[in-house]
Scaffold this active site. Structure first.
Site, PDB file in Angstrom:
ATOM      1  N   TRP A  99     106.272  13.980  72.559  1.00  0.00           N
ATOM      2  CA  TRP A  99     105.759  13.256  71.390  1.00  0.00           C
ATOM      3  C   TRP A  99     106.681  12.133  70.977  1.00  0.00           C
ATOM      4  O   TRP A  99     106.227  11.048  70.595  1.00  0.00           O
ATOM      5  CB  TRP A  99     105.474  14.218  70.228  1.00  0.00           C
ATOM      6  CG  TRP A  99     104.364  15.168  70.567  1.00  0.00           C
ATOM      7  CD1 TRP A  99     104.463  16.518  70.714  1.00  0.00           C
ATOM      8  CD2 TRP A  99     102.993  14.839  70.839  1.00  0.00           C
ATOM      9  NE1 TRP A  99     103.247  17.039  71.062  1.00  0.00           N
ATOM     10  CE2 TRP A  99     102.329  16.035  71.149  1.00  0.00           C
ATOM     11  CE3 TRP A  99     102.271  13.643  70.874  1.00  0.00           C
ATOM     12  CZ2 TRP A  99     100.969  16.088  71.477  1.00  0.00           C
ATOM     13  CZ3 TRP A  99     100.913  13.681  71.193  1.00  0.00           C
ATOM     14  CH2 TRP A  99     100.285  14.899  71.493  1.00  0.00           C
ATOM     15  N   ASP A 166     108.360  12.803  62.260  1.00  0.00           N
ATOM     16  CA  ASP A 166     107.086  13.391  62.678  1.00  0.00           C
ATOM     17  C   ASP A 166     107.232  14.899  62.493  1.00  0.00           C
ATOM     18  O   ASP A 166     107.954  15.554  63.235  1.00  0.00           O
ATOM     19  CB  ASP A 166     106.830  13.028  64.147  1.00  0.00           C
ATOM     20  CG  ASP A 166     105.576  13.688  64.721  1.00  0.00           C
ATOM     21  OD1 ASP A 166     104.928  14.478  63.993  1.00  0.00           O
ATOM     22  OD2 ASP A 166     105.260  13.425  65.899  1.00  0.00           O
ATOM     23  N   LYS A 190      98.114  21.204  63.074  1.00  0.00           N
ATOM     24  CA  LYS A 190      99.091  22.157  63.591  1.00  0.00           C
ATOM     25  C   LYS A 190      99.452  23.214  62.548  1.00  0.00           C
ATOM     26  O   LYS A 190      99.906  24.280  62.909  1.00  0.00           O
ATOM     27  CB  LYS A 190     100.356  21.435  64.055  1.00  0.00           C
ATOM     28  CG  LYS A 190     100.112  20.295  65.025  1.00  0.00           C
ATOM     29  CD  LYS A 190      99.891  20.751  66.449  1.00  0.00           C
ATOM     30  CE  LYS A 190      99.331  19.649  67.337  1.00  0.00           C
ATOM     31  NZ  LYS A 190     100.190  18.489  67.468  1.00  0.00           N
TER      32      LYS A 190
HETATM   33  C1  PLP Z   1     100.097  17.141  68.115  1.00  0.00           C
HETATM   34  C2  PLP Z   1     101.235  16.269  67.824  1.00  0.00           C
HETATM   35  C3  PLP Z   1     101.096  14.875  67.730  1.00  0.00           C
HETATM   36  C4  PLP Z   1      99.778  14.179  67.984  1.00  0.00           C
HETATM   37  O1  PLP Z   1      98.932  14.376  66.923  1.00  0.00           O
HETATM   38  P1  PLP Z   1      97.437  13.770  66.928  1.00  0.00           P
HETATM   39  O2  PLP Z   1      96.994  14.095  65.541  1.00  0.00           O
HETATM   40  O3  PLP Z   1      96.683  14.475  67.991  1.00  0.00           O
HETATM   41  O4  PLP Z   1      97.539  12.308  67.174  1.00  0.00           O
HETATM   42  C5  PLP Z   1     102.213  14.135  67.413  1.00  0.00           C
HETATM   43  N1  PLP Z   1     103.402  14.720  67.196  1.00  0.00           N
HETATM   44  C6  PLP Z   1     103.586  16.041  67.295  1.00  0.00           C
HETATM   45  C7  PLP Z   1     104.929  16.632  67.046  1.00  0.00           C
HETATM   46  C8  PLP Z   1     102.503  16.856  67.608  1.00  0.00           C
HETATM   47  O5  PLP Z   1     102.668  18.183  67.701  1.00  0.00           O
END
Ligand code: PLP
Length: 359
Positions: A99, A166, A190
């Site tokens: 990511w 993030d 998540k």
């Molecule tokens: C799943 C995830 C993403 C991507 O998220 P989307 O909403 O599918 O764009 C980005 N960063 C992390 C840490 C993730 O687990």
């Protein structure tokens, strides 16, 4: 019967969230309309988004000088929005796997990227520590929990420049000091709700840092979304409803403090079994092990047993444990709604499989 859901995302959600969202899809609060049908600018919806913002701030202890936004596009859109708004000359990124790689790739479209720390040398099996954040960058970006590799940072870094994190996969699973961050963002799917809504916690002074030397499409401008309180365009209404139900549930259970206690309890139990079980091992260094995404691989390369183990898991109603293709083996994602019973079911399955194989 509901299964033991260990999906990496979209994730398992609490029963009240599912029940109340299902009801609202049929009819929202005696309004004669579904949550799928009501206007986002109506008296039916406005209290829902307002409550979600207020609860988000309350649960995470967000200081008054921050906005909480609910946008579309997923965390992946944020990878691009951050540099298009804030990268003027150079940005610092910490590379901890898939990511952050993607975030770095997007940033490079808009300016210089300095990777100030990386776990690439050991295949992202640890979280880099003790790195220095330079002062001559527009911001520093980290991925606090690496959903695929299963590494996590448990401290809030002190940064001389705006710190952007993030937190897609560990938001509200541990207490964070929001005041240390200029921005925290993530996809809701998540830990907080269904896919389709992205949360952004952003400090008000970031508004003044939005680049003025380039054209930025309106939908990509943080200042617009801040001024319009996530209502510049039609927000993802049903997703925000479900997210709000999750927030109510988190609060009713005892808030982030209790979510963190449960996360530690689940992760400790599962790692103990991974370390004990002669068939499996953790690919992640102690001290960097994520509480949310727990990968485990064959201890001695017994790849031929994978299908048999997956079959046993399936018969025990365990789903979502197939490892990511870049790590192999298995991964159990133990997000907030995952119960200790879910984890116990997986542990029993691992123990029974060991008996089957080793006799
Ligand atoms: C799943 C995830 C993403 C991507 O998220 P989307 O909403 O599918 O764009 C980005 N960063 C992390 C840490 C993730 O687990």
């Amino acid at each position: 019967m509901r299964k033991h859901i260990f999906n990496a995302g979209p994730c398992k959600l609490s029963d009240p969230c599912l029940e109340n969202t299902a009801k609202a899809i049929l009819e929202l609060n005696n309004s004669g309309q579904s949550i799928l049908e009501v206007s986002h600018r109506s008296k039916d919806f406005e209290p829902i988004i307002n409550e979600a913002v207020a609860l988000f701030k309350e649960i995470l202890n967000v200081p008054a000088n921050y906005h909480v936004l609910f946008l579309g596009g997923g965390a992946s859109t944020q990878f691009a929005m951050i540099p298009i708004n804030f990268l003027k000359s150079k940005a610092a990124y910490v590379n901890t796997g898939t990511w952050s790689d993607k975030a770095i790739k997007e940033a490079k479209i808009f300016g210089k990227v300095e990777v100030i720390a990386s776990s690439e040398d050991k295949n992202h099996t640890y979280y880099p520590k003790g790195f220095t954040i330079p002062t001559d960058v527009d911001y520093v970006h980290i991925t606090s929990n690496n959903t695929i590799r299963g590494t996590e940072i448990f401290e809030d870094l002190k940064s001389p420049v705006p710190l952007i994190a993030d937190m897609s996969s560990d938001i509200m699973s541990r207490q964070v000091d929001v005041s240390k961050y200029a921005m925290i963002y993530g996809g809701a799917q998540k830990n907080l709700g269904p896919a389709g809504v992205t949360f952004v916690i952003i400090r008000d002074d970031m508004l003044e840092r939005v680049a003025t030397d380039r054209p930025i499409p309106t939908m990509f401008r943080y200042d617009i979304h801040m001024k319009e309180d996530s209502m510049y365009n039609t927000p993802p209404c049903v997703n925000i409803f479900a997210l709000n139900e999750t927030l109510k549930w988190v609060k009713s259970q005892g808030g982030v403090k209790e979510m963190e206690r449960r996360a530690i309890e689940r992760a400790t139990m599962l790692y103990a079994e991974i370390d004990r079980n002669s068939l499996f091992k953790s690919p992640v260094e102690v001290g960097s092990r994520s509480r949310m995404n727990i990968p485990f691989v064959w201890a001695d390369g017994s790849e031929e047993l994978t299908e048999k183990f997956m079959e046993l898991a399936k018969s025990r109603k365990i789903v979502g444990i197939k490892g990511h293709r870049s790590v192999g083996g298995f991964r159990a994602s133990t997000y907030n709604a995952c119960t200790i019973d879910d984890v116990k079911a997986l542990i029993t399955c691992m123990q029974d499989f060991e008996k089957q194989v080793k006799g």
